[in-house]
Write an enzyme that holds these catalytic residues in place. Structure first.
Site: not given
Ligand code: MRU
Length: 358
Positions: A51, A240, A250
């Site tokens: 993730r 994201d 995010n």
């Molecule tokens: O749902 P996730 O754990 O994939 O979410 C990740 C995030 O929100 C991070 O802050 C984002 O991907 C930035 S990673 C460098």
């Protein structure tokens, strides 16, 4: 970065398979898993074994290579590309990586497709490491400045996991922190727990511990009072998807932290590689916000006193719950974007000057 003193990347190709660290098992178990087919890659992204925006992009890139290994028919590659892009909707890196892979593969002879694909996936990983390292060197300057004024430990708040586990190495939000630590600047990190999946507690705190960086886990509601008390010098989060307007999507809860930071004059930075910029979408209401299974809220997993991992229901059996995974922080609340090319304003002009792409 290190786990139990040994250097790892989050994803790599070895012995004809793609290897990942299964992040659903951290922090209590460290398990390396093999991905051998494109469906393995799709499932790893969906189930969040991998993730974080840059890492799911890299996994999708390897997923294309795995698809070609299974069947290098163009129809199969196209269908596999769609499955990978649709595995999670919000992070733009998935689309970005699949698009880049398909561009690279067009006009390549079918017998060479796999080699070209695997090399391009590796190249995406190496590039991400370089970008994250540069983000660290840029963000370090901000931490250094605060330290030079304060001459005491710099307290940094972060949300979710935008650490090395979310990228290939270094992380985005954590890279400036790792660089500051390596250069002898005392730092302490307030780690938002990040309900419901606890990426802050399970992953960010875990990886900071492994690198010997002082950190304290707080509930997602604690940051506000810490800012009022002057106990947060800056916030750094990941993203994201950041629009060319500077609006930042995010992990759910980022927006509330940005509002608290704004009200308390605490600088709020977003760290990102350019692969996370969505150059097309202009209106943040058009960003698809992932809604995940409500059971991620109502059940919680942990270790019991006999060291067994258990999942338990914590909500009333008949209660409904809702699980939106991301939110939007409008650009006006963002002090700056820390990119691989430097720090810029979260605005169309800021991004235009940094990347001559608009
Ligand atoms: O749902 P996730 O754990 O994939 O979410 C990740 C995030 O929100 C991070 O802050 C984002 O991907 C930035 S990673 C460098």
């Amino acid at each position: 970065m290190r786990i139990a003193g040994k250097e790892y990347r989050t994803i790599w190709y070895e012995d004809d398979v793609v290897k990942i660290i299964d992040q659903t098992k951290l922090p209590h178990n460290f398990i390396i898993k093999d991905l051998e087919t494109v469906d393995h890659a799709v499932n790893a992204i969906k189930s969040m074994e991998v993730r974080g925006a840059p890492l799911i992009g890299a996994t999708a890139a390897f997923g294309i290579a795995l698809a070609i290994k299974e069947n290098n028919d163009l129809k199969f590659i196209k269908k596999s590309s769609e499955k990978l892009v649709n595995a999670r909707p919000t992070a733009i890196n998935l689309q970005w990586a699949v698009h880049r892979m398909n561009n690279k593969l067009s006009f390549i002879k079918s017998e060479n497709l796999f080699d070209v694909a695997i090399n391009e996936a590796k190249e995406i990983c190496n590039e991400d490491i370089n970008f994250c390292e540069n983000i660290g060197l840029e963000g370090f300057k901000i931490i250094e400045k605060i330290y030079n004024q304060k001459k005491k430990t710099v307290n940094i708040l972060t949300h979710c996991n935008a650490g090395w586990l979310a990228t290939i190495n270094w992380g985005t939000a954590t890279s400036p922190i790792y660089h500051a630590h390596k250069k002898g600047i005392p730092v302490h990190v307030w780690v938002d727990e990040t309900r419901p999946r606890n990426q802050g507690a399970n992953l960010t705190s875990f990886e900071l511990n492994e690198e010997g960086i002082p950190n304290t886990i707080i509930t997602d509601n604690t940051g506000g009072i810490l800012m009022q008390r002057g106990e947060v010098d800056m916030c750094i989060v990941g993203t994201d998807r950041t629009l060319s307007t500077g609006d930042v999507c995010n992990k759910i809860g980022t927006y509330l932290k940005a509002l608290a930071a704004y009200d308390n004059n605490v600088p709020f930075y977003v760290a990102l590689p350019s692969s996370t910029i969505d150059w097309e979408t202009k209106d943040y209401n058009e960003i698809p916000i992932e809604e995940r299974d409500a059971e991620e809220l109502s059940y919680i997993e942990g270790k019991d006193d006999k060291n067994n991992i258990k999942k338990v229901l914590i909500y009333p059996e008949r209660s409904k719950s809702m699980n939106l995974a991301f939110d939007i922080t409008p650009a006006k609340y963002v002090t700056g974007l820390i990119t691989e090319k430097g720090i810029c304003k979260a605005s169309t002009n800021g991004l235009k000057q940094m990347f001559s792409k608009l």
